[in-house]
Write a protein that holds these residues in place. Structure first.
Motif, PDB file in Angstrom:
ATOM      1  N   LEU A 293       0.753  -1.086  -0.144  1.00  0.00           N
ATOM      2  CA  LEU A 293      -0.233  -0.265  -0.098  1.00  0.00           C
ATOM      3  C   LEU A 293       0.386   1.465  -0.016  1.00  0.00           C
ATOM      4  O   LEU A 293       0.539   2.206  -0.845  1.00  0.00           O
ATOM      5  CB  LEU A 293      -1.076   0.184   1.476  1.00  0.00           C
ATOM      6  N   PRO A 294       2.220   1.175   1.151  1.00  0.00           N
ATOM      7  CA  PRO A 294       2.783   3.317   0.809  1.00  0.00           C
ATOM      8  C   PRO A 294       3.704   2.540  -0.648  1.00  0.00           C
ATOM      9  O   PRO A 294       2.866   3.813  -1.506  1.00  0.00           O
ATOM     10  CB  PRO A 294       3.878   2.009   2.445  1.00  0.00           C
ATOM     11  N   THR A 295       3.767   1.579  -1.230  1.00  0.00           N
ATOM     12  CA  THR A 295       4.445   1.737  -2.542  1.00  0.00           C
ATOM     13  C   THR A 295       3.508   2.489  -3.534  1.00  0.00           C
ATOM     14  O   THR A 295       4.130   3.117  -4.075  1.00  0.00           O
ATOM     15  CB  THR A 295       5.044   0.240  -2.452  1.00  0.00           C
ATOM     16  N   LEU A 296       2.296   1.757  -3.667  1.00  0.00           N
ATOM     17  CA  LEU A 296       1.928   1.889  -4.125  1.00  0.00           C
ATOM     18  C   LEU A 296       0.930   3.352  -4.529  1.00  0.00           C
ATOM     19  O   LEU A 296       0.686   4.427  -4.911  1.00  0.00           O
ATOM     20  CB  LEU A 296       0.165   1.515  -4.449  1.00  0.00           C
ATOM     21  N   LEU A 297       0.943   3.977  -3.122  1.00  0.00           N
ATOM     22  CA  LEU A 297       0.110   5.225  -3.198  1.00  0.00           C
ATOM     23  C   LEU A 297       1.249   6.389  -2.073  1.00  0.00           C
ATOM     24  O   LEU A 297       0.598   7.412  -3.114  1.00  0.00           O
ATOM     25  CB  LEU A 297      -1.065   5.092  -2.042  1.00  0.00           C
ATOM     26  N   LEU A 298       2.499   6.426  -1.735  1.00  0.00           N
ATOM     27  CA  LEU A 298       2.431   7.466  -1.352  1.00  0.00           C
ATOM     28  C   LEU A 298       3.790   7.053  -1.754  1.00  0.00           C
ATOM     29  O   LEU A 298       5.133   7.759  -1.498  1.00  0.00           O
ATOM     30  CB  LEU A 298       3.295   6.786   0.247  1.00  0.00           C
ATOM     31  N   SER A 299       5.307   6.604  -2.967  1.00  0.00           N
ATOM     32  CA  SER A 299       6.096   6.294  -3.389  1.00  0.00           C
ATOM     33  C   SER A 299       5.899   7.458  -4.215  1.00  0.00           C
ATOM     34  O   SER A 299       7.323   7.708  -5.339  1.00  0.00           O
ATOM     35  CB  SER A 299       6.361   5.039  -4.004  1.00  0.00           C
ATOM     36  N   GLY A 300       4.992   7.616  -5.199  1.00  0.00           N
ATOM     37  CA  GLY A 300       5.095   9.041  -6.235  1.00  0.00           C
ATOM     38  C   GLY A 300       4.857   7.095  -7.875  1.00  0.00           C
ATOM     39  O   GLY A 300       5.767   8.211  -8.766  1.00  0.00           O
ATOM     40  N   PHE A 301       5.272   6.459  -7.823  1.00  0.00           N
ATOM     41  CA  PHE A 301       4.713   5.477  -8.248  1.00  0.00           C
ATOM     42  C   PHE A 301       3.841   5.412  -9.123  1.00  0.00           C
ATOM     43  O   PHE A 301       3.847   5.736 -10.691  1.00  0.00           O
ATOM     44  CB  PHE A 301       4.729   3.750  -8.109  1.00  0.00           C
ATOM     45  N   MET A 302       2.741   5.093  -8.975  1.00  0.00           N
ATOM     46  CA  MET A 302       1.362   5.065  -9.163  1.00  0.00           C
ATOM     47  C   MET A 302       0.380   6.884  -9.211  1.00  0.00           C
ATOM     48  O   MET A 302      -0.291   7.361 -10.266  1.00  0.00           O
ATOM     49  CB  MET A 302       0.759   3.876  -8.205  1.00  0.00           C
TER      50      MET A 302
END
Length: 368
Positions: A293-302
């Protein structure tokens, strides 16, 4: 050192005996690269559109040919009736309609102005905006070719250059993001589950009361997943280069060094989750919540972090995958060196040291 090697080998045996674990470790990177590289891309290709050409002159035909030659559009058929076009939209058969009015070329020659009506299905807003941008670009390119040799007063022509990604490929965004997500999932989840499994079986206490030092126990759990993660990095880079034609513009050694740092950060998170978890199920759930969830939502990736509310922008700074994503993108896509990424690297180093200190301290308190 001999004891460490024996325990590392034991851990490798545990990994390779479990087919489900092997599928997750090596199948997950391939599946995600295929999905995000080919299926879940932001580019829209072969969108079904119709063209209503009421003018049927040389200019309208040339523009239609140019649209048809584009890989973004697939012209289904030419509909002449507005009722037919509306029916096609309602049935979901088309995404866009391009309508050339009567006397299109004559109006263009005599008044220096002609209109093309573009109708898009805005029930899917992102697709509609993307397709209208594509069609506007094609028409604008044709217009530039027409007036190339014509001298017009006060003519302003913007020259647009897309640095680092001139073809606007989605892979340039997804591959760095996939690397961050895969590393987090593999390292955090596998490490947490592996240690919790030892706790559930009661073998962790046996290991800790043996002459084998607690630090060596942790290293024996870390080393196999560290090596497997580096293999995954290699497989991702090879798949991206072979199938998605994404070259690495920067230093490969620097990319591997930063990946190694991020893997250690992820392993430390996995160790911390294993300490607070009492079962493999809770460890798996905690790993998913702390990584995916943090990688998808808060990394700037998506999603662009700049568009988020200020509290979420602040929270995103404690997500390690955000900094790793920035670093990988700079190295792979921009070809940057260490001078451009030292701040992000220093932040990752600080996170890694902090997480390792907390994890090791808690590990000794709980299981010593």
């Amino acid at each position: 050192m001999k004891q460490l090697f024996i325990f590392v080998r034991k851990e490798f045996y545990h990994v390779f005996r479990d087919r489900k674990t092997l599928l997750m470790l090596f199948g997950l990177p391939i599946a995600q690269i295929v999905l995000f590289g080919f299926a879940l891309t932001t580019e829209i290709k072969n969108a079904k559109i119709v063209v209503a050409d009421y003018s049927k002159d040389i200019v309208s035909k040339q523009i239609i040919d140019k649209i048809d030659a584009s890989r973004y559009f697939d012209i289904e058929k030419s509909l002449m009736s507005h009722d037919q076009i509306e029916a096609a939209f309602k049935e979901g058969k088309i995404k866009m309609a391009v309508i050339f009015p009567e006397n299109f070329n004559k109006n263009l020659l005599h008044t220096n102005k002609a209109q093309i009506q573009v109708i898009a299905d805005a029930s899917d807003l992102n697709t509609a905006v993307t397709l209208t941008n594509y069609i506007s670009s094609i028409i604008g390119d044709y217009q530039q070719q027409m007036v190339k040799n014509v001298v017009l007063p006060y003519r302003i022509v913007p020259e647009i250059r897309m640095l680092y990604n001139p073809q606007l490929k989605g892979e340039h965004t997804f591959i760095p993001g996939m690397m961050a997500m895969i590393m987090m999932l593999v390292c955090v989840m596998m490490t947490a589950i592996s240690i919790v499994k030892e706790k559930e079986l009661g073998t962790m206490e046996i290991l800790l009361v043996s002459p084998f030092k607690p630090l060596m126990v942790i290293l024996s759990k870390f080393v196999p997943y560290l090596i497997i993660s580096l293999v995954n990095v290699t497989s991702i880079l090879l798949l991206s280069w072979i199938f998605l034609h994404l070259p690495i513009k920067g230093s490969i050694l620097l990319l591997y060094a930063v990946s190694l740092l991020f893997i250690i950060t992820s392993l430390a998170i996995g160790l911390l989750i294993s300490i607070v978890s009492q079962s493999q199920q809770s460890a798996m759930f905690g790993s998913l919540m702390a990584t995916m969830l943090p990688t998808l939502l808060l990394s700037g990736f998506m999603f662009p972090i700049e568009n988020m509310p200020l509290p979420l922008q602040i929270i995103s700074n404690v997500v390690p995958s955000k900094w790793f994503y920035i670093i990988v993108k700079d190295i792979m896509i921009k070809g940057s060196g260490f001078g451009a990424i030292w701040k992000e690297t220093l932040i990752l180093v600080g996170m890694t040291v902090f997480l390792l200190i907390i994890s090791l301290k808690k590990f000794k308190i709980r299981l010593e």
